[in-house]
Design a protein around this motif. Structure first.
Motif: not given
Length: 345
Positions: A62-82
């Protein structure tokens, strides 16, 4: 009669170089230079072990699933930033572009009855147009990316707030497809959202473009040395414009993911998007000076930020110390990058 052992011959420069190259520290330096994702991977593993030890709940599905959901948006933004940082640039207008794309598409879908699929396409188009504007200012007027995106940060923020009147739009008032990325499904013991899957697909697609296409090689070449790339026949301005346009389109896709994650289109949805996206990229091993890095490292960097925030929260650490820990990670990552860049062939 005594004999003396003649002194060893002086070590030549080539021999000294070879000795340095084969020292353990030099081997580590070369390894990290060739594989930038190793450092963030080790940090991620250590963080997982430490936080799991401090609180066993951290390692629960449950905790790891929540972490994945939380970082999804920043992870997507980081693609363009990269993409932009690989060209030795930086984008401070990330969050403003996402908010602008999200509010325009949501308001049109709510007030004008725009179909959901068309609203998503509009968000991507708005993001691409905003990115193209940044790229045009950088390539045509030869302005520094930092100054350009600092200015458009205010411009895009103002347009988004003026258009939306600062009001949120709930997901219940939008076509279901706009909030579809927030739906979850079981994957073994985990629960994964459609948004997380979309982010994984985004990483795979852009990662393939960077590693397997001529465009990707040109991006690295421009970031490493613009003048050398120009002399090699690469159309530097076209590459830069394409990078900013692609990054803007990715921000538009992120707007769709954000609506599903937040359950609404709000002008105050991601106030720290700029710093968090840069943090994920830097911690992931991409050099701020351009020309070196990989999306795998960026993904690991986003997960590291998520692990630290979730792990420290479960450990009962004050939120300010969590911010401090992430800041120290950024400083350490830049210091390591500086050391790696001094590697000698």
């Amino acid at each position: 009669m005594t004999t003396t052992t003649p002194p060893p011959p002086p070590t030549t420069a080539a021999q000294q170089f070879a000795l340095r190259r084969h020292s353990p520290l030099q081997r580590v330096q070369h390894l990290l230079h060739a594989h930038p994702a190793i450092s963030p991977f080790l940090v991620l593993v250590i963080a997982f072990v430490v936080f799991s030890t401090l609180n066993p709940r951290f390692a629960s599905p449950n905790s790891l699933s929540l972490v994945l959901q939380q970082v999804a948006v920043i992870g997507a933004l980081a693609v363009g930033q990269t993409l932009i940082i690989l060209t030795a640039g930086i984008d401070l207008s990330v969050g403003a572009i996402v908010i602008l794309a999200m509010m325009l598409s949501a308001k049109l879908a709510e007030g004008q009855g725009l179909p959901g699929a068309l609203a998503i396409c509009l968000a991507i188009a708005v993001g691409a147009a905003a990115g193209a504007l940044n790229g045009a200012l950088v390539t045509r007027l030869k302005l520094p990316p930092f100054i350009v995106t600092l200015g458009t940060l205010s411009v895009f923020t103002a347009i988004g707030l003026l258009y939306s009147s600062g009001q949120s739009v709930q997901a219940t008032d939008l076509p279901p497809v706009l909030s579809w990325t927030g739906e979850s499904f079981p994957l073994g013991p985990f629960r994964i959202t459609i948004g997380v899957v979309a982010v994984v697909v985004l990483y795979l697609a852009v990662g393939f473009a960077l590693s397997k296409t001529a465009w990707g090689r040109h991006v690295y070449a421009v970031g490493d040395d613009k003048e050398a790339a120009r002399l090699a026949g690469i159309r530097v301005d076209r590459v830069l414009l394409g990078v900013y346009l692609a990054a803007g389109a990715i921000y538009g896709i992120t707007a769709w993911i954000l609506i599903g994650r937040a359950g609404a289109a709000s002008p105050n949805a991601i106030t720290d998007a700029n710093l968090e996206s840069i943090t994920a990229v830097v911690i992931g091993g991409t050099s701020l000076f351009g020309g070196r890095g990989a999306l795998l490292g960026t993904l690991l960097g986003a997960l590291i930020v998520g692990f630290f925030r979730s792990g420290l929260a479960l450990a009962g650490v004050d939120d300010q110390y969590r911010v401090l820990a992430v800041g120290l990670l950024v400083i350490l990552a830049v210091a390591v990058d500086q050391w790696i860049r001094k590697v000698r062939a």
